[in-house]
Design a protein around this motif. Sequence first.
Motif, short mmCIF file in Angstrom:
data_model
loop_
_atom_site.label_atom_id
_atom_site.label_comp_id
_atom_site.label_asym_id
_atom_site.label_seq_id
_atom_site.Cartn_x
_atom_site.Cartn_y
_atom_site.Cartn_z
N VAL A 19 -8.86 3.44 -7.40
CA VAL A 19 -7.52 3.99 -7.16
C VAL A 19 -6.53 2.87 -6.88
O VAL A 19 -5.42 2.86 -7.44
N HIS A 20 -6.89 1.93 -6.02
CA HIS A 20 -5.97 0.83 -5.71
C HIS A 20 -5.61 0.02 -6.94
O HIS A 20 -4.44 -0.27 -7.21
N ARG A 78 -0.22 -0.23 0.55
CA ARG A 78 1.14 -0.76 0.75
C ARG A 78 1.18 -2.26 0.48
O ARG A 78 2.14 -2.77 -0.12
N GLU A 79 0.15 -2.97 0.95
CA GLU A 79 0.11 -4.41 0.74
C GLU A 79 0.02 -4.77 -0.74
O GLU A 79 0.48 -5.84 -1.16
N VAL A 84 4.88 5.89 -9.94
CA VAL A 84 3.76 6.52 -9.25
C VAL A 84 4.00 6.52 -7.74
O VAL A 84 4.61 5.59 -7.20
N THR A 85 3.51 7.56 -7.11
CA THR A 85 3.53 7.66 -5.65
C THR A 85 2.16 8.13 -5.20
O THR A 85 1.57 9.04 -5.81
N MET A 86 1.64 7.52 -4.15
CA MET A 86 0.36 7.95 -3.60
C MET A 86 0.59 8.63 -2.25
O MET A 86 1.30 8.09 -1.38
N VAL A 87 0.00 9.82 -2.10
CA VAL A 87 0.08 10.56 -0.84
C VAL A 87 -1.31 10.57 -0.21
O VAL A 87 -2.28 11.03 -0.84
N CYS A 88 -1.42 10.06 1.02
CA CYS A 88 -2.67 10.11 1.78
C CYS A 88 -2.53 11.13 2.90
O CYS A 88 -1.42 11.36 3.40
#
Length: 744
Positions: free
Chosen positions: A19-20, A47-48, A32-36
């Motif tokens: 995924v990363h 984020r890093e 793209v946006t990732m929601v955790c």
Amino acid sequence: MKVIHLISGGDTGGAKTHVHMLLQNLSRTIDVTMVCFMEGPFAQEARELGIPTVVLPGRNIIKVYCQLRDLIREGRYDIIHCHGARGNLMGALLRRATGLPVVSTVHSDYRLDYLGRPLSRLTYGTINTLALRLLDYRIGVSDAMTDLLISRGFDPDRLFTIYNGLDFTPRRPALSREEYWSSVGLQADETSVVVGIAARLNPVKDIATLIRGFAIAHKTCPCLRLLIAGDGEQMDLLKKLSADLGVSDVVCFAGWVTDTDSFYNALDINTLTSLSETFPYSLTEGARAGLPTVASRVGGIPYLIDPGVNGFLFDPGDAQALARHLVTLAQDGSLRKHMGRRLYEKGKAQFSLESTLERQLEIYRVILRRQGRRSRSRDGALVCGAYGRGNAGDDAILEAIVRELRQIDPDLPVWVLSRNPDSTRLNYRVNSIYTFNIPRFLLRMARTRLYINGGGSLMQDATSRRSLWFYLFTISAAKILGNRVMMYGCGIGPIQYPSNRRLASRVLQKRVDAITLRDTHSKTELEQMGVTAPRIVLSADPTVTLPAAESAVVDGILESAGLDPAGRYIGFSLRPWPSFEEKAELFGQAADYVYEKYGLTPVFLPIERRLDVAAAQLACRHMKAPHYILEETGASSHTIGLFARMQVVVSMRLHALVFAAGQGVPLIGVVYDPKISSFLSYIGQDLYTDLNQLTLEGLKAHLDAAVARIGDEAFLSGGVQRLREVERLNQDTARTLLELEEGL
């Protein structure tokens, strides 16, 4: 294109890496946006890496659902992409509310995700299982995972495959081999052959089998060393096992490794002994380092490792087989080098990060494109033929038809009537219905646009009158239920009974829109039956377009059967037929003749295993020359590749002749049915004789003539090229019918 990814945020291992790496690189091309759903190392590392990340914590599912729904609507996203149980649950809930397509990447077998945790399996596992069924599409992280989903009833048309890609940019290790050995305490020198594995030290990785196999191999090859990278609960147990087997001084436990480049550079052979896998990064990392690999035959591993070509496979837990492979590689430095190079080339071409990214983007494009088809009241094609019976020729016909339909329309849903629908679904990634499940296929016919009576000699009553009646029934039903009807690259006849000829003529005249034929004899048959209403096109057998497997793969198949890839062979493809038994001796004598006179080793290649192997064995009883009988020839590309390695082919089987002709191999046909002679005449080949008239002298004369044509490309390629050109008429005719139906 805007895609929102939903994931729990507590993931580790391969799923985390996938995924990363995927989102970091996709963000350079699309939005793209990732929601955790929890804060933690997963979200922080994202984020890093520069991945836009939103955390929506909390156990209130309704509240999180509402926040997500508003976020998606306001952000005007195009696709929802889920990972894991909680992501899938949210995706299933949001599907109707947002109207967006929802896809999930299945990183592991969802039935095994909560082993040893019965309460979690009962709750999260059940929720995930149900949620997966409610989504629009699923992506398996290997072909093996996709096959697993198909075997559990998921729609093949809504499944995709992607692999854990790796950056194949050349790396410079921080430490040399010797420096790395010294840093981890491995006692090795320039004469050593170092075997390695990078894996968690837990039961599923089965490192114990690796140590046992290594200990066996070390007795034969004292130069072997074993380097184990990883940590886990079995560390002490595995160290004790090494000591008990007397190899503790040549086995090194390196612990958790961060410098993977130096680790793989320090190896000569990469290994993996897992009992269960999807598609582990350790394999592609070994491929990037150019290491030959010995691995267990599980999950997606066989899709990377071609046995005998770029590595070896063994059954999980088989330490003896593992040991044999280690000895083979330890004793041959040239083999290690060649296998490692082949694995690197395959890994870079098919499993690189670049190919993974392009594949993911293509999946998104397909999903968005298919959204426009949802409003269609009927869609797709239904293909009927003699499929699922283990006949390589019929299977190749199906493969060719499916391939050509998807070239016409890559989003066309394809359904197939098969005697073995489970196998057909897995092999061709199509939906399949049992051939004689009449209510079900009639319901499907009411929703498809095109019905294909597919290839081969289905219109005949020489072997069965009932099969002819069945195929005529399906043609009539398909037309009545609103389909365009096509007979695809087929043969006609023999239809011997007058009543059957009248019935076939009436049905074909009234119910069929187009017929493409593979030979001139079939055209004559239709004319004599008075069939004139359908559009009739003289084309070719669709299998002439199928490619042979890569040379290295065919080399491996030959080697595994005990044959030298550089050897000179004559292929025989025989089948049981009335009067064959009394002629079997002639085939054996002819095989001896060609071996003694021309040095061609006889190889018997079955088209239908359950029948042809016995026919070959009968002929071989009368032989003195060394020979080989292959029990099976594998996938269509493998079968065609094997025929391409023959110098001459003698065959009773039509598709053996088609495969050989397509590869420019000199042919001798033994005719039990007019379709054989008709095909050979159609492509300008003149070496054939009737089975009932077969004599040893006649067969020898044909063999002399065929051997004389070896290398005569001008003679052999002309008919083949003509075949491939006219075969396009099959696809063109299908395209026309689909376009007509779409325009109605």
